[in-house]
Design a protein around this motif. Sequence first.
Motif, PDB file in Angstrom:
ATOM      1  N   LEU A 169       0.902  -1.281  -0.061  1.00 27.93           N
ATOM      2  CA  LEU A 169       0.001   0.128   0.147  1.00 27.93           C
ATOM      3  C   LEU A 169       0.817   1.284   0.164  1.00 27.93           C
ATOM      4  O   LEU A 169       0.225   2.271  -0.781  1.00 27.93           O
ATOM      5  CB  LEU A 169      -1.036  -0.135   1.178  1.00 27.93           C
ATOM      6  CG  LEU A 169      -2.023  -0.815   1.212  1.00 27.93           C
ATOM      7  CD1 LEU A 169      -3.028  -1.161   2.375  1.00 27.93           C
ATOM      8  CD2 LEU A 169      -2.973  -0.705  -0.091  1.00 27.93           C
ATOM      9  N   ALA A 170       1.783   1.221   0.789  1.00 26.78           N
ATOM     10  CA  ALA A 170       2.834   2.225   0.642  1.00 26.78           C
ATOM     11  C   ALA A 170       3.423   2.596  -0.683  1.00 26.78           C
ATOM     12  O   ALA A 170       3.673   3.831  -0.950  1.00 26.78           O
ATOM     13  CB  ALA A 170       3.922   2.000   1.876  1.00 26.78           C
ATOM     14  N   ALA A 171       3.818   1.533  -1.367  1.00 27.28           N
ATOM     15  CA  ALA A 171       4.336   1.648  -2.652  1.00 27.28           C
ATOM     16  C   ALA A 171       3.137   2.224  -3.711  1.00 27.28           C
ATOM     17  O   ALA A 171       3.364   2.873  -4.546  1.00 27.28           O
ATOM     18  CB  ALA A 171       4.734   0.331  -3.146  1.00 27.28           C
ATOM     19  N   LEU A 172       2.089   1.693  -3.559  1.00 20.02           N
ATOM     20  CA  LEU A 172       1.046   2.405  -4.324  1.00 20.02           C
ATOM     21  C   LEU A 172       0.480   3.697  -4.030  1.00 20.02           C
ATOM     22  O   LEU A 172       0.159   4.595  -4.814  1.00 20.02           O
ATOM     23  CB  LEU A 172      -0.465   1.506  -4.305  1.00 20.02           C
ATOM     24  CG  LEU A 172      -0.368   0.217  -4.658  1.00 20.02           C
ATOM     25  CD1 LEU A 172      -1.547  -0.725  -4.510  1.00 20.02           C
ATOM     26  CD2 LEU A 172      -0.222   0.244  -6.198  1.00 20.02           C
ATOM     27  N   GLY A 212       2.194   6.328  -2.262  1.00 20.00           N
ATOM     28  CA  GLY A 212       3.332   7.488  -2.781  1.00 20.00           C
ATOM     29  C   GLY A 212       4.357   6.930  -3.496  1.00 20.00           C
ATOM     30  O   GLY A 212       5.106   5.928  -3.034  1.00 20.00           O
ATOM     31  N   GLN A 213       4.709   7.690  -4.413  1.00 24.37           N
ATOM     32  CA  GLN A 213       5.985   7.374  -5.199  1.00 24.37           C
ATOM     33  C   GLN A 213       7.100   8.062  -4.910  1.00 24.37           C
ATOM     34  O   GLN A 213       8.327   7.990  -5.294  1.00 24.37           O
ATOM     35  CB  GLN A 213       5.710   7.528  -6.728  1.00 24.37           C
ATOM     36  CG  GLN A 213       4.649   6.872  -7.420  1.00 24.37           C
ATOM     37  CD  GLN A 213       5.087   5.326  -7.194  1.00 24.37           C
ATOM     38  OE1 GLN A 213       6.088   4.829  -7.712  1.00 24.37           O
ATOM     39  NE2 GLN A 213       4.278   4.359  -6.933  1.00 24.37           N
ATOM     40  N   SER A 254       8.019   1.631   1.903  1.00 24.08           N
ATOM     41  CA  SER A 254       7.635   0.342   1.195  1.00 24.08           C
ATOM     42  C   SER A 254       8.760  -0.472   1.039  1.00 24.08           C
ATOM     43  O   SER A 254       8.601  -1.666   1.023  1.00 24.08           O
ATOM     44  CB  SER A 254       7.081   0.818  -0.275  1.00 24.08           C
ATOM     45  OG  SER A 254       8.175   1.461  -0.937  1.00 24.08           O
ATOM     46  N   TRP A 255       9.956   0.192   0.731  1.00 22.66           N
ATOM     47  CA  TRP A 255      11.141  -0.802   0.417  1.00 22.66           C
ATOM     48  C   TRP A 255      11.334  -1.689   1.612  1.00 22.66           C
ATOM     49  O   TRP A 255      11.606  -3.018   1.578  1.00 22.66           O
ATOM     50  CB  TRP A 255      12.458  -0.070  -0.142  1.00 22.66           C
ATOM     51  CG  TRP A 255      12.298   0.011  -1.638  1.00 22.66           C
ATOM     52  CD1 TRP A 255      11.999   1.161  -2.342  1.00 22.66           C
ATOM     53  CD2 TRP A 255      12.876  -0.906  -2.519  1.00 22.66           C
ATOM     54  NE1 TRP A 255      12.094   1.070  -3.822  1.00 22.66           N
ATOM     55  CE2 TRP A 255      12.617  -0.256  -3.790  1.00 22.66           C
ATOM     56  CE3 TRP A 255      13.391  -2.005  -2.644  1.00 22.66           C
ATOM     57  CZ2 TRP A 255      13.087  -0.805  -5.144  1.00 22.66           C
ATOM     58  CZ3 TRP A 255      13.684  -2.796  -3.562  1.00 22.66           C
ATOM     59  CH2 TRP A 255      13.499  -2.116  -4.881  1.00 22.66           C
ATOM     60  N   SER A 256      11.453  -1.039   2.688  1.00 17.79           N
ATOM     61  CA  SER A 256      11.999  -1.759   4.079  1.00 17.79           C
ATOM     62  C   SER A 256      10.724  -2.446   4.184  1.00 17.79           C
ATOM     63  O   SER A 256      11.307  -3.701   4.951  1.00 17.79           O
ATOM     64  CB  SER A 256      12.164  -0.527   4.970  1.00 17.79           C
ATOM     65  OG  SER A 256      11.166   0.236   5.314  1.00 17.79           O
TER      66      SER A 256
END
Length: 102
Positions: A68-71, A73-74, A82-84
């Motif tokens: 969800l964090a990757a979706l 905010g970019q 999101s990566w972590s």
Amino acid sequence: MGVAGPRDDFRARQRLVSLVCAIAGREAEPGGDAAAIAGRCRMTGRRSLALIWRWPALLAALSVFGLLAALIGQTGIWLPLSWSALTIPLAVAALCIVRNRD
């Protein structure tokens, strides 16, 4: 043979886990006492569902948060979050695989 005693009574939650434990015990202690090995391989109690599923649920929630964090905010803080969040479950899985091989 003799009369069955309390040590011969296998109630629920006191059965031997598997032959794998007994084999591992024999490999660790050549000529070891079979009763001592069997005593270490007994299950002592049931674990609750919360105790069993605690870590899988935490890793699943972390994965969902990472996706969800990757979706959402970019840019900004969302990308590193999101990566972590997606890397931690992979690292835990890799650690478990390496530990089980030893």
